[in-house]
Motif scaffolding. Sequence first.
Motif, PDB file in Angstrom:
ATOM      1  N   ARG A  71      37.257  42.283  38.651  1.00  0.00           N
ATOM      2  CA  ARG A  71      36.610  41.934  39.903  1.00  0.00           C
ATOM      3  C   ARG A  71      37.343  42.572  41.085  1.00  0.00           C
ATOM      4  O   ARG A  71      36.730  43.017  42.046  1.00  0.00           O
ATOM      5  CB  ARG A  71      36.574  40.419  40.069  1.00  0.00           C
ATOM      6  CG  ARG A  71      35.993  40.000  41.409  1.00  0.00           C
ATOM      7  CD  ARG A  71      35.994  38.511  41.567  1.00  0.00           C
ATOM      8  NE  ARG A  71      34.853  37.976  40.875  1.00  0.00           N
ATOM      9  CZ  ARG A  71      34.772  36.747  40.409  1.00  0.00           C
ATOM     10  NH1 ARG A  71      35.779  35.927  40.538  1.00  0.00           N
ATOM     11  NH2 ARG A  71      33.695  36.320  39.798  1.00  0.00           N
ATOM     12  N   ARG A  72      38.692  42.631  40.992  1.00  0.00           N
ATOM     13  CA  ARG A  72      39.467  43.237  42.073  1.00  0.00           C
ATOM     14  C   ARG A  72      39.160  44.718  42.206  1.00  0.00           C
ATOM     15  O   ARG A  72      39.128  45.267  43.308  1.00  0.00           O
ATOM     16  CB  ARG A  72      40.959  43.033  41.836  1.00  0.00           C
ATOM     17  CG  ARG A  72      41.392  41.625  42.009  1.00  0.00           C
ATOM     18  CD  ARG A  72      42.857  41.432  41.895  1.00  0.00           C
ATOM     19  NE  ARG A  72      43.567  42.487  41.211  1.00  0.00           N
ATOM     20  CZ  ARG A  72      44.844  42.447  40.907  1.00  0.00           C
ATOM     21  NH1 ARG A  72      45.551  41.397  41.213  1.00  0.00           N
ATOM     22  NH2 ARG A  72      45.434  43.438  40.281  1.00  0.00           N
ATOM     23  N   ILE A  73      38.941  45.382  41.067  1.00  0.00           N
ATOM     24  CA  ILE A  73      38.608  46.812  41.099  1.00  0.00           C
ATOM     25  C   ILE A  73      37.273  47.012  41.803  1.00  0.00           C
ATOM     26  O   ILE A  73      37.146  47.889  42.660  1.00  0.00           O
ATOM     27  CB  ILE A  73      38.566  47.392  39.672  1.00  0.00           C
ATOM     28  CG1 ILE A  73      39.976  47.420  39.089  1.00  0.00           C
ATOM     29  CG2 ILE A  73      37.967  48.788  39.663  1.00  0.00           C
ATOM     30  CD1 ILE A  73      40.030  47.815  37.648  1.00  0.00           C
ATOM     31  N   TYR A  74      36.276  46.205  41.470  1.00  0.00           N
ATOM     32  CA  TYR A  74      34.974  46.324  42.112  1.00  0.00           C
ATOM     33  C   TYR A  74      35.072  46.058  43.608  1.00  0.00           C
ATOM     34  O   TYR A  74      34.437  46.752  44.402  1.00  0.00           O
ATOM     35  CB  TYR A  74      33.965  45.364  41.477  1.00  0.00           C
ATOM     36  CG  TYR A  74      33.533  45.770  40.097  1.00  0.00           C
ATOM     37  CD1 TYR A  74      33.101  47.063  39.834  1.00  0.00           C
ATOM     38  CD2 TYR A  74      33.540  44.866  39.056  1.00  0.00           C
ATOM     39  CE1 TYR A  74      32.702  47.448  38.569  1.00  0.00           C
ATOM     40  CE2 TYR A  74      33.138  45.233  37.783  1.00  0.00           C
ATOM     41  CZ  TYR A  74      32.714  46.522  37.546  1.00  0.00           C
ATOM     42  OH  TYR A  74      32.313  46.895  36.302  1.00  0.00           O
ATOM     43  N   THR A  75      35.872  45.090  43.997  1.00  0.00           N
ATOM     44  CA  THR A  75      36.027  44.782  45.417  1.00  0.00           C
ATOM     45  C   THR A  75      36.676  45.947  46.157  1.00  0.00           C
ATOM     46  O   THR A  75      36.229  46.329  47.239  1.00  0.00           O
ATOM     47  CB  THR A  75      36.879  43.509  45.602  1.00  0.00           C
ATOM     48  OG1 THR A  75      36.296  42.450  44.862  1.00  0.00           O
ATOM     49  CG2 THR A  75      36.983  43.125  47.049  1.00  0.00           C
ATOM     50  N   ARG A  76      37.714  46.519  45.573  1.00  0.00           N
ATOM     51  CA  ARG A  76      38.386  47.651  46.218  1.00  0.00           C
ATOM     52  C   ARG A  76      37.475  48.857  46.343  1.00  0.00           C
ATOM     53  O   ARG A  76      37.444  49.527  47.375  1.00  0.00           O
ATOM     54  CB  ARG A  76      39.643  48.027  45.443  1.00  0.00           C
ATOM     55  CG  ARG A  76      40.738  47.011  45.587  1.00  0.00           C
ATOM     56  CD  ARG A  76      41.923  47.378  44.763  1.00  0.00           C
ATOM     57  NE  ARG A  76      42.942  46.347  44.853  1.00  0.00           N
ATOM     58  CZ  ARG A  76      44.025  46.319  44.122  1.00  0.00           C
ATOM     59  NH1 ARG A  76      44.247  47.266  43.238  1.00  0.00           N
ATOM     60  NH2 ARG A  76      44.895  45.345  44.261  1.00  0.00           N
ATOM     61  N   ARG A  95      38.603  51.798  35.885  1.00  0.00           N
ATOM     62  CA  ARG A  95      37.861  51.084  34.846  1.00  0.00           C
ATOM     63  C   ARG A  95      38.382  51.447  33.456  1.00  0.00           C
ATOM     64  O   ARG A  95      38.534  50.597  32.591  1.00  0.00           O
ATOM     65  CB  ARG A  95      36.373  51.403  34.954  1.00  0.00           C
ATOM     66  CG  ARG A  95      35.528  50.423  34.152  1.00  0.00           C
ATOM     67  CD  ARG A  95      34.091  50.691  34.332  1.00  0.00           C
ATOM     68  NE  ARG A  95      33.753  51.868  33.544  1.00  0.00           N
ATOM     69  CZ  ARG A  95      32.543  52.345  33.412  1.00  0.00           C
ATOM     70  NH1 ARG A  95      31.558  51.808  34.058  1.00  0.00           N
ATOM     71  NH2 ARG A  95      32.319  53.391  32.670  1.00  0.00           N
ATOM     72  N   GLU A 128      41.693  49.703  32.946  1.00  0.00           N
ATOM     73  CA  GLU A 128      41.498  48.267  32.740  1.00  0.00           C
ATOM     74  C   GLU A 128      41.038  47.984  31.312  1.00  0.00           C
ATOM     75  O   GLU A 128      41.538  47.080  30.658  1.00  0.00           O
ATOM     76  CB  GLU A 128      40.466  47.743  33.739  1.00  0.00           C
ATOM     77  CG  GLU A 128      40.204  46.270  33.639  1.00  0.00           C
ATOM     78  CD  GLU A 128      41.353  45.419  34.142  1.00  0.00           C
ATOM     79  OE1 GLU A 128      41.457  44.266  33.694  1.00  0.00           O
ATOM     80  OE2 GLU A 128      42.137  45.899  34.965  1.00  0.00           O
TER      81      GLU A 128
END
Length: 79
Positions: free
Chosen positions: A2-7, A56, A59
């Motif tokens: 979720r943090r990756i998508y937010t960034r 991604r 991760e």
Amino acid sequence: MRRIYTRILLLLLYVVVLGYVLYPRGASLGEGEGLRWLLVMGGSLLLVVLLFLLLRYREKKRESYDYGYYPKEEEKKEP
């Protein structure tokens, strides 16, 4: 994840706002300033997409590791 998508979403928002602010008024996209703007914004978006794919991949790779499990140590154990 979720943090990756937010960034990445924040980076894309930044590129969009920057592109809107820096867009050359009155210039065609096929001419000098417009073409330069298009290349810079396209390159920026390409870098953001590559960064997303790399993050991604890392991760997913991290989830597949078994930390603390060493098969060689099991083989050395004696019954």
